[in-house]
Design an enzyme around this catalytic site. Structure first.
Site, short mmCIF file in Angstrom:
data_model
loop_
_atom_site.label_atom_id
_atom_site.label_comp_id
_atom_site.label_asym_id
_atom_site.label_seq_id
_atom_site.Cartn_x
_atom_site.Cartn_y
_atom_site.Cartn_z
CD GLU A 60 5.49 18.64 -0.30
OE1 GLU A 60 6.70 18.66 -0.01
OE2 GLU A 60 4.63 19.18 0.42
CG HIS A 123 0.76 27.92 1.40
ND1 HIS A 123 1.57 26.99 0.81
CD2 HIS A 123 1.15 28.00 2.69
CE1 HIS A 123 2.43 26.52 1.71
NE2 HIS A 123 2.20 27.13 2.86
#
Length: 322
Positions: A60, A123
Site C-alpha cells: 500500500e 479488518h
C-alpha cells in the site's frame, strides 16, 4: 431514478470520470483482472485498458507513493485501498505545503472502512478519526449510493488529496441514483429528516441505524433532525449549528471508538459555538472501546444499535426510562 447498489454507484462515478478526463486512472490491489475486491471496478479494465486500470502489488505504501507522484505531474489517480490498516498518506497531505503551493496533488484514496462481517479486529475498524487529524486532507464518508456517486465524482475533480471512506457493509445496499452528471459539493451536510425535539448527527453506515431510531422515536411523538454530515473534513459547521440552535439537544452517532473520535470534535465545536443553546450535554453513541471479536454474538454486542440511539435521544430530553 434507477435504484442501484452502492458498488454500482461508485462504478458509475469512476467510469464517467474516466470517460470525461483521460488523466483519471485507477490503481490498487486486484482492481483490474479481478474487478476489485468488492467488485467496484467491475468492467473497467475491459473498457479502459491496463494503462488506466492498474493492478498493484500488495504494498500500500508503494502504490500510494506512485499515485502521489502521478498526481504531481498532472494525472488524477484514484487509489483503491483493499484495507486502510496499512496505508500511509503523509506525503500527499503535506505536499502542497512543502512546495509552497507550487504543486498540486489531485488524488483520491478510496476503499472500505468500518466493520466487516466477522472479520475480527484486524479488518474491522473505523479510521476516519485518524485521517481528519491531518492538515491537507479532505475526508468524505457518504451513506447512500446517490451520495457515494456524487461525492466520488467531486473528489476526483478536486485538486486536493481526498480520503474517500466506503463503509464495507454498504456495498450491496441499494438506493435511487441519478444517472449521468451527478456531482455533490464537498463540505455540505444533508438534512435527511427534519424535527424539532433533538438533533442526531451521523455519517456513513450509521445513518441507517439513526434512521431506524428516528422512526422508532416518531412513534412515541419525538421528532428529530437527522443530519448526515457526508463530509468530515471540511466539516459543515453551519449546518450543525443551525440544527442544534433549533432543537437544543444533540446526539452524535459514530461507528468508531469514543476516545478522540470525530464525535468528540463535534462536541467541542458545540460547546464553543452553541453552549447557550444546549439544553442538555451532548450525548455520544459509539462503538464500544474494545477490539472487535470474530464471534457473531460478541461482534454485535460491540456495535452501535438503533436501540442505543433511541436511549441517547431520550437521555438528552430527560425522558430516560420511558
Amino acid at each position: 431514478m434507477p435504484e442501484i447498489a452502492w458498488r454500482e454507484a461508485l462504478n458509475q462515478a469512476l467510469s464517467e470520470e474516466m470517460e470525461r478526463d483521460v488523466n483519471v486512472f485507477l490503481m490498487g490491489e486486484e482492481v483490474a483482472r479481478y474487478n476489485g475486491a468488492y467488485k467496484v471496478s467491475q468492467g473497467l479494465l475491459d473498457k479502459f485498458g491496463s494503462a488506466r486500470v492498474v493492478d498493484a502489488p500488495i504494498s500500500e505504501l508503494g502504490f500510494a507513493g506512485l499515485g502521489v507522484g502521478a498526481a504531481m505531474v498532472g494525472l488524477r489517480p484514484v487509489i483503491e485501498m483493499m484495507t486502510w490498516n496499512f496505508a500511509i498518506v503523509n506525503n500527499a497531505a503535506k505536499l502542497r505545503h512543502m512546495a509552497g503551493g507550487q504543486l498540486r496533488c489531485p488524488i483520491v484514496f478510496r476503499g472500505p472502512n468500518g466493520a466487516g462481517g466477522r472479520l475480527s479486529s484486524q479488518h474491522s475498524q473505523s479510521l476516519e478519526a485518524n485521517y481528519v487529524h491531518f492538515p491537507g486532507l479532505k475526508v468524505l464518508a457518504p451513506s447512500t449510493p446517490a451520495d457515494a456517486k456524487g461525492l466520488l465524482k467531486a473528489a476526483i475533480r478536486d485538486d486536493n488529496p481526498t480520503i474517500f471512506l466506503e463503509a464495507e457493509l454498504l456495498y450491496g445496499v441499494k438506493g435511487e441514483v441519478p444517472a449521468g452528471e451527478h456531482v455533490l459539493p464537498i463540505g455540505k451536510a444533508d438534512l435527511k429528516r427534519e424535527g424539532s425535539d433533538a438533533t442526531i448527527i451521523t455519517w456513513s453506515r450509521m445513518y441507517y441505524f439513526a434512521e431506524q431510531a428516528a422512526q422508532a422515536l416518531e412513534k412515541e411523538g419525538i421528532h428529530v433532525d437527522l443530519l448526515d454530515l457526508r463530509t468530515l473534513k471540511p466539516l459543515d459547521e453551519e449546518a450543525i449549528l443551525a440544527s442544534v440552535r433549533k432543537t437544543n439537544r444533540v446526539v452524535v452517532v459514530e461507528e468508531g471508538w469514543s476516545f478522540c473520535g470525530v464525535g468528540a470534535q463535534i462536541a467541542d465545536l458545540l460547546q464553543n459555538k452553541a453552549f447557550d443553546e444546549l439544553d442538555a450535554p451532548v450525548e455520544r453513541v459509539t462503538g464500544l472501546d474494545v477490539n472487535r471479536s470474530y464471534a457473531a454474538v460478541l461482534e454485535k454486542a460491540t456495535e452501535v444499535s438503533a436501540e442505543r440511539i433511541v436511549a441517547a435521544v431520550k437521555k438528552v430530553m430527560y425522558r430516560e426510562g420511558t
